[in-house]
Design a protein around this motif. Structure first.
Motif, PDB file in Angstrom:
ATOM      1  N   LYS A  27       0.832  -1.213   0.000  1.00 52.35           N
ATOM      2  CA  LYS A  27       0.000   0.000   0.000  1.00 52.35           C
ATOM      3  C   LYS A  27       0.862   1.257   0.000  1.00 52.35           C
ATOM      4  O   LYS A  27       0.531   2.258  -0.634  1.00 52.35           O
ATOM      5  CB  LYS A  27      -0.926  -0.010   1.204  1.00 52.35           C
ATOM      6  CG  LYS A  27      -2.065  -1.019   1.094  1.00 52.35           C
ATOM      7  CD  LYS A  27      -3.026  -0.901   2.271  1.00 52.35           C
ATOM      8  CE  LYS A  27      -4.199  -1.862   2.106  1.00 52.35           C
ATOM      9  NZ  LYS A  27      -5.154  -1.777   3.244  1.00 52.35           N
ATOM     10  N   SER A  31       0.872   4.042  -2.864  1.00 50.81           N
ATOM     11  CA  SER A  31       0.683   5.478  -2.602  1.00 50.81           C
ATOM     12  C   SER A  31       1.769   6.292  -3.281  1.00 50.81           C
ATOM     13  O   SER A  31       1.513   7.355  -3.872  1.00 50.81           O
ATOM     14  CB  SER A  31       0.688   5.736  -1.090  1.00 50.81           C
ATOM     15  OG  SER A  31      -0.395   5.075  -0.473  1.00 50.81           O
ATOM     16  N   GLU A  77      -8.391   0.126  -8.519  1.00 50.11           N
ATOM     17  CA  GLU A  77      -9.589   0.112  -7.685  1.00 50.11           C
ATOM     18  C   GLU A  77     -10.221   1.488  -7.604  1.00 50.11           C
ATOM     19  O   GLU A  77      -9.566   2.515  -7.826  1.00 50.11           O
ATOM     20  CB  GLU A  77      -9.233  -0.417  -6.293  1.00 50.11           C
ATOM     21  CG  GLU A  77      -8.789  -1.884  -6.307  1.00 50.11           C
ATOM     22  CD  GLU A  77      -8.393  -2.394  -4.929  1.00 50.11           C
ATOM     23  OE1 GLU A  77      -8.409  -1.577  -3.980  1.00 50.11           O
ATOM     24  OE2 GLU A  77      -8.070  -3.580  -4.803  1.00 50.11           O
ATOM     25  N   LYS A  78     -11.472   1.520  -7.235  1.00 50.11           N
ATOM     26  CA  LYS A  78     -12.289   2.730  -7.357  1.00 50.11           C
ATOM     27  C   LYS A  78     -11.830   3.878  -6.458  1.00 50.11           C
ATOM     28  O   LYS A  78     -12.095   5.043  -6.759  1.00 50.11           O
ATOM     29  CB  LYS A  78     -13.749   2.401  -7.026  1.00 50.11           C
ATOM     30  CG  LYS A  78     -14.422   1.514  -8.051  1.00 50.11           C
ATOM     31  CD  LYS A  78     -15.880   1.268  -7.683  1.00 50.11           C
ATOM     32  CE  LYS A  78     -16.560   0.379  -8.714  1.00 50.11           C
ATOM     33  NZ  LYS A  78     -17.983   0.112  -8.375  1.00 50.11           N
ATOM     34  N   GLU A  79     -11.170   3.557  -5.314  1.00 47.06           N
ATOM     35  CA  GLU A  79     -10.834   4.643  -4.379  1.00 47.06           C
ATOM     36  C   GLU A  79      -9.731   5.563  -4.903  1.00 47.06           C
ATOM     37  O   GLU A  79      -9.500   6.626  -4.344  1.00 47.06           O
ATOM     38  CB  GLU A  79     -10.410   4.066  -3.028  1.00 47.06           C
ATOM     39  CG  GLU A  79      -9.233   3.117  -3.081  1.00 47.06           C
ATOM     40  CD  GLU A  79      -9.687   1.661  -3.160  1.00 47.06           C
ATOM     41  OE1 GLU A  79      -8.896   0.789  -2.771  1.00 47.06           O
ATOM     42  OE2 GLU A  79     -10.823   1.411  -3.600  1.00 47.06           O
ATOM     43  N   TRP A  80      -9.046   5.145  -5.933  1.00 37.25           N
ATOM     44  CA  TRP A  80      -7.963   5.979  -6.479  1.00 37.25           C
ATOM     45  C   TRP A  80      -8.524   6.982  -7.488  1.00 37.25           C
ATOM     46  O   TRP A  80      -9.555   6.728  -8.102  1.00 37.25           O
ATOM     47  CB  TRP A  80      -6.909   5.124  -7.166  1.00 37.25           C
ATOM     48  CG  TRP A  80      -6.206   4.172  -6.245  1.00 37.25           C
ATOM     49  CD1 TRP A  80      -6.442   2.857  -6.105  1.00 37.25           C
ATOM     50  CD2 TRP A  80      -5.174   4.497  -5.315  1.00 37.25           C
ATOM     51  NE1 TRP A  80      -5.622   2.285  -5.155  1.00 37.25           N
ATOM     52  CE2 TRP A  80      -4.812   3.298  -4.655  1.00 37.25           C
ATOM     53  CE3 TRP A  80      -4.497   5.673  -4.963  1.00 37.25           C
ATOM     54  CZ2 TRP A  80      -3.830   3.240  -3.677  1.00 37.25           C
ATOM     55  CZ3 TRP A  80      -3.510   5.614  -3.994  1.00 37.25           C
ATOM     56  CH2 TRP A  80      -3.181   4.411  -3.366  1.00 37.25           C
ATOM     57  N   ARG A  85      -5.988   5.365 -11.955  1.00 33.74           N
ATOM     58  CA  ARG A  85      -6.602   4.120 -12.422  1.00 33.74           C
ATOM     59  C   ARG A  85      -6.301   3.879 -13.905  1.00 33.74           C
ATOM     60  O   ARG A  85      -5.987   2.758 -14.324  1.00 33.74           O
ATOM     61  CB  ARG A  85      -8.110   4.170 -12.194  1.00 33.74           C
ATOM     62  CG  ARG A  85      -8.514   4.315 -10.738  1.00 33.74           C
ATOM     63  CD  ARG A  85     -10.015   4.413 -10.605  1.00 33.74           C
ATOM     64  NE  ARG A  85     -10.667   3.160 -10.933  1.00 33.74           N
ATOM     65  CZ  ARG A  85     -11.943   3.061 -11.313  1.00 33.74           C
ATOM     66  NH1 ARG A  85     -12.686   4.157 -11.427  1.00 33.74           N
ATOM     67  NH2 ARG A  85     -12.457   1.871 -11.574  1.00 33.74           N
TER      68      ARG A  85
END
Length: 1153
Positions: A27, A31, A77-80, A85
């Motif tokens: 992770k 980041s 993934e959607k949170e980025w 993405r």
């Protein structure tokens, strides 16, 4: 036991903590990567930061594949953010495309499974379209890998995913569309063989999806579930796009067998999907028929498609016809799409159903319906079909079909039933179809605003602007012409009745301008038909005597109408002339009408005001065409024509250009009258100007001295008489179809005007006095207007600067009553142009010129003041006259003519060019006489001077090239025995002086006053910066000089070639412009090779020249000679010479052979 349990629990906790550490590290890395991606995605980043971020990301991409895969799937993934993405998705695509072989089969399956899961996740209404597209690209990349087992599993996964709902189905269809597009681009690529193997399964799947989602969309529409309807509709659109992509390359029979064709047929009637369904059928109809064994399958498939389209097209035409007022613009756009499909179907499909007459007849009927429809778009689309079809049917089956730009249709000739099919199609295009096509074509020839009063304006106006409408008109004329070949009686009756009706409806008081455009187009249509029927052979319209009789009656009646009508309005008179011009091809079959047509054309000519110059000249040109068409039937009218031309000229009724055109026409007409007839006919016209032209008083007064010429320039009517008379002579000499005299022919037929040359050539007097104006003693006595007129013309300046000028119409020169400098300038140019053409034509008509004209008189007139003449005028003298005189002069006249004329000319050119080039290369200024009074900018003048000296240089080089032509040098020795000369057998040398009468170059070099400037020019030309063109032009002359030096006993010439010319040619290889051109290098190396190989044994000069270059040693020369002796291959010897010369001058001479 409790201790064991505690120990086991600690181990589990340790593994869990380790996994947490790895997850935390991943992770953290994600980041960091995301931060760098955002940095390069934003414009505010500094250059250093951007560069560092790119370097970091490249290092991540180059890392371990497992880490890169895990990291990339984490970042999609959607949170980025979306930028992260999308970038991560592209990293996955690169991983699959570039590093697939580094991964294990297990990793392959893991990535495939994760990619399909990702595609399932992005298949939702809230997802960004860009993310969907990148995910589809990722899955497609996995499909592209060459693994048959995996391909099977992937396809099953794709089918499974498509069954989850319309959103998932849409994305899976995007995938197969992308795969199909790749396949069509790389049909031979082995990677796509799996797609071809699975094609039946894919087509079944596509059919089922299309049927399922189309039904679901209609169901949702009925239940007013708007969002669900939109999702299913999007799936239908994706399915049709995929199908259309497969249709580009998949076997057409497969599309029929797996019911794709039938499914798309049902969509033609829908509102939302009809355009994509149209695209499907258009692609099928655009497919080319295979030439192999699969052609029969293609025929079978098209036979299935054919009735589908003709049925739908027929229903559409009925609907358009019955409810035209209720149909909106979008529906007409759809109708145009269907029409285009039908055109494509006709292009490739007719040969597939040649055995079904009823099907083809129905198709032709529908295409006729489109052609005659009032909507212009439907009409013009079908025009392409009819034009291509008629070209295919009417033209020679063996003739190649020229491509017609802009046409959407081209009849395919690949059928084995070509001849039978042609005959059957021609039979189906019956009288009714031909008549309808002609009616519509005549109605459409004019824009609505140009239609004559009373015309039916129910047709929709053309959407084309002027240029596009002219192209459209040309297509209509082409179609009319082709229909006339097939149905000559119908076409002739139509065009005749239409023309007669238009003539009778014209009422002069009621605005005749409204008829002008219609008459112009009708006359062009008439001419198209008549040219097709009556030109090119003795028989017309297929050789049927009954047809001939009917055509004769139709066109004789039409001609009588045209001869009877009388109009006074200029625009109608102009149109009347166009109609008569159109009728000219028919006059060959109606000789009794020739006189009436001539009378009418002259009546029209004299009725038109002088302001209608183009129309008047067109009528004069029509007389030329009448003469050619009528042939011998024109002979009885020659005397009357000559008298009429003379009378009109005397009255001032004819403009200068018109008189010249009529004179040329007159002498063309006399060609059919035989030798004696030509002689008699020429007397009719020439004798009428002879008396005034040969009058000694006016010649003495105006053209015998510079002061007389000044008086001529103050007499505009006399200026006009002089230039017009010269134009008469020019056109008279040009008008005869007289074959060029062959050199050295023992006997020849005299040209009809040969006996008149002695008095026709006072232009020589005018040239002599014009050339004298440039001499300092005369120039200072000239009036200001004449001095101004002698300056270089603006059009000449523009030409020198590279601007293209529109060529002025010959003879259209007007003169004011004041004799302005502008008038005199135009007169001087007109006289030079036409006068040189008179002399050029005179020297080429036979030996008469050389036997009846005094050579000294010609030489003095043209070269007496050569020392003062401008470069551009010397260039014109060479190009327009001297070259032709040299080529035509009999060998027994070389001494009396060429030496006298060429000596002052070539001597001056060599000296003037030497001085100008030396000054230009040294100081950048040439001081050419043309620009001594030039008042333009300082930066422009040097460029113009360079253009002028280059122009004269090339003219002299071209003259020398023409003098070395083989037909003028039949006695030039060849090099067949040159190898024996190399070894010292001097007895083989030819006597140089004995070649004077059979070799023009030998004659030239034997005259010292000619040889000196020519040989000096050749040496100097090698040092000038225009070598590219000049050396190329001089090549043949230099070869002749070298051969004479090799094969004759002229020691002085041998010394010149082996020393001076050899050195000059080598130095020419050091000029930058020459080094940029491989052909010039090749020429120069080849000439140097000839000189050294053939003359170095007889002369020491070639070796001395080479050794004078400090870079070349004696050992280098010996090595070169040894290598030459070891090979007899010319190409290899020239390569050796090139290498030696490169070494000598220190410059690489690499070039392409």
């Amino acid at each position: 036991m409790s201790e064991s349990l505690v120990k086991g629990k600690d181990m589990v906790e340790a593994d869990h903590n380790h996994d947490l550490d790895i997850e935390s590290e991943t992770k953290t890395l994600a980041s960091n990567v995301a931060r760098q991606i955002l940095l390069i995605s934003r414009s505010e980043s500094s250059a250093d930061a951007y560069k560092a971020a790119v370097t970091y990301l490249e290092s991540i991409k180059a890392g371990e594949v497992g880490v890169l895969s895990e990291l990339s799937f984490l970042l999609v993934e959607k949170e980025w953010p979306l930028e992260v993405r999308l970038y991560a998705s592209k990293m996955l695509q690169d991983l699959v495309r570039l590093r697939w072989d580094e991964m294990s089969p297990t990793e392959h399956m893991d990535i495939s499974g994760a990619s399909f899961e990702l595609m399932s996740e992005v298949a939702n209404p809230c997802e960004e379209c860009a993310m969907k597209s990148e995910t589809v690209a990722l899955v497609a990349e996995i499909f592209e890998r060459d693994d048959p087992k995996m391909w099977q599993e992937l396809f099953l996964s794709l089918v499974s995913l498509s069954s989850r709902g319309p959103l998932q189905a849409e994305l899976t269809l995007w995938v197969v569309e992308r795969l199909s597009e790749h396949h069509s681009k790389e049909l031979e690529d082995k990677k796509h063989r799996h797609l071809l193997q699975r094609l039946p399964d894919i087509l079944v799947w596509l059919h089922d999806l299309l049927e399922e989602h189309f039904g679901a969309a209609r169901n949702a529409e009925g239940r007013q579930k708007v969002e669900l309807e939109n999702q299913h509709s999007a799936a239908v659109v994706a399915c049709l796009n995929a199908i259309n992509s497969f249709t580009e390359w998949a076997p057409v029979l497969d599309l029929v067998e797996y019911r794709i064709v039938d499914q798309c047929k049902s969509l033609l009637s829908t509102t939302d999907f009809c355009h994509l369904a149209c695209m499907f059928f258009k692609v099928i109809c655009s497919r080319k028929r295979p030439t192999d064994a699969s052609g029969a399958e293609f025929d079978s498939a098209i036979s299935h498609v054919f009735p589908i389209l003709t049925s739908f097209s027929g229903e559409l035409l009925c609907r358009l016809k019955s409810s035209s007022g209720d149909i909106n613009g979008s529906e007409y756009d759809f109708a145009e799409r269907i029409c285009k499909i039908m055109v494509s179907l006709g292009s490739t499909g007719l040969q597939c159903i040649f055995t079904d007459n009823s099907a083809i007849a129905l198709y032709l009927k529908q295409m006729l319906g489109f052609f005659q429809h009032y909507k212009f778009g439907l009409h013009v689309e079908s025009l392409f079909f009819w034009l291509a079809l008629m070209e295919y049917l009417i033209s020679d089956p063996m003739a190649p079909k020229p491509s017609r730009k802009g046409s959407t249709s081209e009849i395919d000739n690949s059928s084995g039933h070509l001849d039978d099919g042609r005959r059957m199609l021609l039979r189906l295009i019956d009288d009714d179809i031909a008549s309808t096509i002609l009616d519509v074509s005549f109605q459409r020839l004019n824009k609505n605003e140009e239609a004559p009063p009373g015309t039916n304006l129910s047709l929709e106006p053309s959407k084309y602007k002027d240029v596009e409408f002219c192209k459209y008109q040309q297509r209509l004329f082409g179609l009319i012409k082709l229909i006339s070949s097939h149905k000559p009686i119908i076409a002739s009756t139509k065009v005749s009745s239409t023309t007669i009706m238009l003539i009778k409806n014209i009422s002069v008081p009621s605005a005749p301008l409204q008829y002008a455009a219609a008459m112009k187009s009708q006359s062009t249509a008439l001419e198209s038909i008549l040219r097709r029927l009556f030109c090119g052979s003795n028989e017309f319209a297929g050789g049927n005597s009954e047809v001939h009789s009917q055509l004769h009656v139709i066109y004789e009646d039409l001609l009588q109408e045209l001869l009877y009508v009388k109009w006074t309005e200029p625009v109608l008179i102009q149109a009347h002339g166009d109609y008569l011009n159109a009728m000219i091809p028919f006059l060959k079959y109606l000789p009794d009408a020739v006189g009436s047509v001539i009378d009418k054309l002259f009546a029209l000519l004299t009725s038109l005001p002088p302001t209608f110059k183009a129309a008047r000249l067109n009528i004069c040109s029509s007389l030329m065409r009448v003469a050619k068409a009528a042939d011998k039937s024109f002979i009885p009218h020659l005397k009357g024509l000559a008298d009429r031309m003379t009378r009109l000229q005397r009255e001032g009724t004819l403009l200068p250009g018109e008189h010249s055109s009529l004179v040329e026409a007159f002498f063309a007409m006399t060609s059919a009258s035989g030798a004696q007839g030509q002689q008699d006919s020429s007397t009719l016209l020439i004798e009428q100007v002879r008396q005034q032209w040969t009058e000694a008083e006016w010649q003495k007064e105006y053209i015998s001295s510079p002061s007389g010429f000044v008086r001529l320039c103050s007499n505009p009517p006399l200026m006009r008489f002089v230039v017009n008379t010269v134009m008469v002579f020019e056109n008279a000499l040009k008008g005869y179809r007289f074959k060029k005299r062959k050199l050295n022919r023992i006997s020849e037929m005299n040209h009809p005007l040969a006996c008149h040359l002695s008095w026709i050539l006072p232009p020589l007097k005018v040239f002599r006095v014009i050339n004298s104006l440039s001499s300092p003693a005369v120039y200072q006595t000239l009036p200001p207007n004449l001095k101004a007129a002698m300056k270089i013309l603006q059009v000449e300046l523009q030409s020198l600067q590279g601007f293209r000028n529109r060529k002025p119409a010959k003879g259209l020169f007007t003169y004011s009553s004041e004799g302005s400098s502008s008038d005199i300038q135009k007169w001087l140019k007109a006289f030079r142009d036409s006068g040189y053409r008179v002399l050029q034509l005179s020297v080429t008509i036979g030996d008469t010129f050389y036997t009846s004209i005094d050579a000294n008189y010609v030489a003095v007139a043209l070269t007496e003041n050569i020392w003062w003449m401008e470069f551009r005028h010397i260039k014109q003298l060479i190009n327009a006259l001297v070259i032709y005189l040299v080529k035509s002069c009999p060998a027994d006249k070389w001494e009396s003519w060429l030496e006298m004329l060429l000596s002052p000319l070539l001597t001056h050119c060599q000296r003037a060019l030497s001085s100008s080039w030396t000054s230009f290369l040294r100081d950048g200024r040439a001081n050419v006489p043309d620009l001594l009074s030039f008042e333009g900018g300082k930066n422009i003048k040097p460029k113009l001077e360079e253009k002028l000296i280059i122009g004269l240089t090339r003219a002299v080089a071209d003259l020398l090239s023409k003098m070395s032509a083989p037909e003028l040098n039949t006695g030039l020795p060849d090099l067949n025995h040159s190898d024996r000369l190399v070894h010292g057998e001097m007895s083989l040398l030819k006597d140089f002086d004995a070649l004077r009468s059979s070799c023009l170059v030998s004659f030239l070099l034997s005259c010292r006053n000619l040889a000196q400037p020519v040989l000096q020019f050749c040496l100097q030309a090698c040092t000038w910066t225009d070598g590219v063109i000049t050396i190329t032009s001089l090549r043949s002359f230099l070869i002749s000089v070298i051969h004479l030096a090799i094969m004759t006993n002229n020691g002085e010439l041998g010394e010149y070639v082996s020393k001076d010319l050899f050195y000059a040619l080598i130095m020419s290889l050091t000029i930058g412009e020459n080094l940029k051109n491989s052909s010039v290098i090749s020429i120069l190396v080849g000439l140097c090779h000839e000189i050294f190989v053939h003359l170095s044994e007889r002369h020491q000069a070639p070796r001395q020249v080479l050794l004078s270059f400090p870079r070349l040693s004696l050992d280098d020369l010996h090595a070169y000679e040894k290598a030459l002796a070891e090979t007899s291959e010319t190409k290899r010897q020239k390569q050796l010479t090139r290498s030696l010369l490169s070494l000598a001058i220190g410059i690489s001479l690499e070039y392409t052979n």
